[in-house]
Design an enzyme around this catalytic site. Structure first.
Site, short mmCIF file in Angstrom:
data_model
loop_
_atom_site.label_atom_id
_atom_site.label_comp_id
_atom_site.label_asym_id
_atom_site.label_seq_id
_atom_site.Cartn_x
_atom_site.Cartn_y
_atom_site.Cartn_z
N ASP A 256 0.73 -1.12 0.05
CA ASP A 256 0.02 0.13 -0.02
C ASP A 256 0.80 1.06 0.11
O ASP A 256 2.09 1.14 0.39
CB ASP A 256 -1.24 -0.07 1.39
C1 BGC Z 1 -5.02 3.23 -0.22
C2 BGC Z 1 -5.02 2.41 -1.45
C3 BGC Z 1 -5.02 3.10 -2.55
C4 BGC Z 1 -3.55 3.72 -2.76
C5 BGC Z 1 -3.43 4.68 -3.86
C6 BGC Z 1 -3.76 4.15 -0.31
O1 BGC Z 1 -3.75 5.22 0.72
O2 BGC Z 1 -5.17 2.50 0.93
O3 BGC Z 1 -6.27 1.73 -1.19
O4 BGC Z 1 -4.99 2.21 -3.80
O5 BGC Z 1 -3.58 4.85 -1.57
O6 BGC Z 1 -4.38 5.71 -3.92
#
Ligand code: BGC
Length: 733
Positions: A256
């Site tokens: 993530d």
């Molecule tokens: C989120 C993800 C997301 C990523 C990119 C993160 O903060 O938890 O779900 O895909 O950011 O935006």
């Protein structure tokens, strides 16, 4: 069952002969990846596993972009949000959130939603969609991002996830199941430790991911939170053992964003395969890139680990055929096609009728209709005016955060009702704020007053009206209770429409005798108002059912997000949502699986045909886990008859209770569903194929799934508390 007893059981049983197929698609993809790997330079390998930043030129327009490898014609991979559609783009469809798709209990619509998502990402030239999102499972009813997933029931979550992966990947786009794992709350999400026992981990949290992996999901995103003390993306038990060894995941693990990855060697050795977006917020501080090379040079990360990462990433790319004719990245293309039809269908069929006293719905030729509430009209500042939908102004179509999508258009209730009024010739009066006096004034002389209320939630990086992602309570926002009370004090025919990311406590509303109907609109995205009119004016017979429990009080759930402290001990164990209410004998307000129709259905003729044997799973490991877990071993069927006067669709549900020989287990668990559309008087057969895993529990001693021996109770019904047919079946040698 104790191990010795189990072995004795096994010895007495005929062993099932297992087909040992492996997975030919992945095998072929791996063969191609192996050849390509041999041609790559070391720096190309490092470039393939390291993101070069997010959404910034010259690095690439996507939320993560990696480096190309010219020696094998491998592109800069474009990875982009999110589970409801292409984020930060024009000319895209804002699909209904997954939770709304779950409310339809319609497999075709779920799959089609996935296919259309895939088509839109492919159309923009995006290789990897950052979704679906089966974790959060949603054990906390106030969890901020529950709406991005399907349901707190692992079976429904698993089926929704599998169908979505099949749809997305059917369009040639890599899906990334996120967030792995036990990512159940937004507050303190980057530090909180989800302390989960082994059995609960398997039966609730890993369950839907296993379905995604069995559907050949290309990628899995490890989550921000710690799992039993160690960050998920640095956690070898979670990534190497559970995901890759036990569930046989052949694809790659991406992090993530930003801080989910904490170290260079720790993440690499724990089983993470791609650093996304590969930088910190400012674009610096790469933990991989040159630092990964340094760690390899110093012997902290084996070279073979880097090659395993690359092999996995390339295999996923070949698996989806992205080496042949994949469109170049172009966010300018209009990719909507006729996908709005899927949004409309899910918005409509995911709407749940909770209450319909005196059969007030469908409305019979009202002359004067009052439309009340700030959520009856679009956000006055513009439907896309809040960054990532991080506000609760105007009609609600989805929650906020990285999973939000720019609306291409938005039909709010007032507009849709006005259109209906023009066709039918009734008068519309309105109060488009949440002001109590104005609402009451509009309602006073109307034949019927429709009050719109909301509850919203989203991702942690935005706080809306004091809600830091997770909701601080389960009440309607903007004093929705007060608004309904004010209207119900002056009008005898009140209909309440709720748009919400999750359960709302409705007790004050239900205390108003003049509230005749409650329509649970859920999250209908861009088709909000049309779905409301479809149900209230009876263009459709409502056929959605709740994918979660609506309780009488937030305390009834037994689990909520932790606002103080950084340890969540998951004390509720397996007892999440209806499992908890059933075990504790707490009566919910509206139970899991509940929903009314304008017609009635009768159930009869339960049939059970079982080939199941007791004992542990014994198949080879294929993507998703041991192969035999996914074999159909029982077929349950029943006849459902439409006994009313109008056409309707019924969602029949199968629940199973395990025998006493299993360790303590929730009283019953959803293990199948089927939806039938029936004309008045017509009968049809609902069929549930039960897989071996649907009859199994996770045995912590054996470290395996086991079908317990003894008497299983099979329940078929209209909801988790409206069981119509029951029968016992003995599973023995
Ligand atoms: C989120 C993800 C997301 C990523 C990119 C993160 O903060 O938890 O779900 O895909 O950011 O935006």
């Amino acid at each position: 069952m104790h191990t010795l007893k189990l072995i004795a059981t096994l010895a007495a049983c005929t062993l099932q002969v297992l087909a040992q197929n492996g997975n030919q698609d992945w095998d072929l993809a791996y063969a191609k990846a192996e050849q390509a790997l041999a041609q790559l330079s070391q720096s190309e390998k490092i470039g393939i596993v390291t993101g070069v930043g997010w959404n910034q030129q010259p690095n690439g327009p996507c939320i993560s972009n990696t480096s190309p490898a010219s020696s094998i014609n491998y592109p800069a991979l474009c990875l982009h949000d999110g589970p409801q559609g292409v984020r930060w783009a024009e000319d895209v469809t804002a699909f209904t959130p997954a939770v709304q798709a779950a409310s339809t209990w319609d497999r075709h619509l779920m799959w089609e939603r996935g296919l259309f998502l895939g088509e839109e990402f492919r159309g923009k030239g995006i290789h990897v969609i950052l979704g679906p999102a089966p974790g959060a499972l949603g054990k906390n009813p106030n969890g901020g991002r529950n709406w991005e997933g399907f349901s707190p029931d692992p079976y429904l979550q698993g089926i929704g996830t599998k169908l979505t992966v099949e749809g997305i990947q059917g369009a040639g786009v890599q899906a990334a199941a996120k967030h792995f794992i036990a990512n159940e709350q937004e507050v303190n999400r980057e530090e909180i430790s989800s302390n989960v026992d082994d059995r609960t981990m398997h039966e609730l949290y890993l369950w839907p991911f296993a379905d995604a992996i069995h559907a050949n999901v290309a990628s899995v995103m490890c989550s921000y939170n710690r799992v039993n003390g160690t960050h998920a993306c640095e956690n070898s038990e979670v990534l190497n053992h559970l995901l890759k060894d036990e569930m046989g995941f052949p694809g790659y693990v991406m992090s993530d964003w930003f801080v989910a990855q904490q170290t260079t060697s720790g993440s690499a050795n724990a089983g993470m395969d791609m650093a996304t977006p590969g930088s910190d917020w400012g674009g610096g501080n790469q933990l991989w890139g040159p630092r990964l090379q340094q760690a390899i040079d110093q012997g902290q990360v084996p070279q073979s680990r880097l090659e395993d990462m690359v092999r996995r990433i390339l295999a996923a790319w070949y698996l989806l055929g992205q080496d042949q004719g994949f469109p170049s990245i172009n966010f300018g293309r209009d990719v909507q096609a006729d996908h709005a039809a899927n949004v409309r269908a899910i918005a409509r069929d995911g709407t749940v009728l909770l209450k319909n006293d005196d059969n007030i719905l469908p409305l019979q030729s009202p002359r004067r209709v009052a439309v009340i509430g700030s959520s009856s009209v679009p956000n006055p500042n513009g439907v896309n005016s809040c960054t990532d939908h991080g506000c609760d102004r105007g009609a609600l179509g989805m929650g906020w955060g990285s999973g939000s999508v720019t609306y291409p258009y938005f039909v709010a209730p007032f507009e849709a009702i006005t259109t209906q009024a023009q066709a039918d010739g009734f008068q519309v009066v309105s109060s488009t704020t949440d002001n109590l006096n104005a609402g009451a004034t509009a309602a006073r002389d109307a034949d019927v007053a429709i009050v719109f209320i909301t509850a919203n939630s989203g991702e942690a990086y935005i706080t809306v009206e004091g809600n830091p992602g997770d909701r601080i309570n389960l009440d309607p926002w903007h004093n929705g209770n007060g608004l309904v009370e004010a209207v119900a004090a002056v009008n005898r025919n009140v209909i309440v429409v709720v748009h919400s990311t999750g359960p709302v406590v409705l007790e004050r509303i239900l205390a108003q005798p003049n509230v005749k109907a409650i329509v649970w609109g859920g999250l209908p995205s861009q088709e909000n108002g049309n779905a409301v009119v479809d149900v209230i004016w009876g263009k459709v017979n409502p056929n959605g059912k709740l994918p979660y429990t609506i309780a009488r009080s937030m305390n009834d759930y037994g689990s909520t997000s932790i606002f103080q402290g950084l340890q969540d001990n998951f004390d509720e164990g397996l007892y999440v949502d209806y499992r908890h209410f059933d075990a504790q004998g707490i009566s919910p307000r509206y139970e899991f699986g509940y929903g009314l129709s304008f017609t009635t259905f009768e159930y009869s003729d339960l049939h059970i045909d079982s080939d199941a044997f007791p004992g542990p799973a014994m198949g080879d490991t294929v993507p998703g886990g041991r192969e035999d877990l996914f074999f159909d071993v029982m077929t349950v069927s029943a006849t459902v008859k439409n006994t009313g006067n109008v056409e309707g669709a019924e969602v029949a549900q199968l629940y199973i209770s395990l025998p006493d020989s299993a360790p303590e287990t929730p009283p019953k668990q959803l293990r199948g569903f089927d939806k039938l559309r029936l004309a008045p008087g017509e009968s049809g057969v609902v069929t549930f194929e039960v897989r071996q895993k649907d009859l199994s529990y996770w045995d912590v001693e054996l470290q395996n799934w086991v079908v317990p021996m003894g008497t299983f109770r099979i329940h078929v019904g209209a909801s988790s508390r409206d069981i119509r047919l029951q029968e016992d079946v003995d599973i023995k040698c």
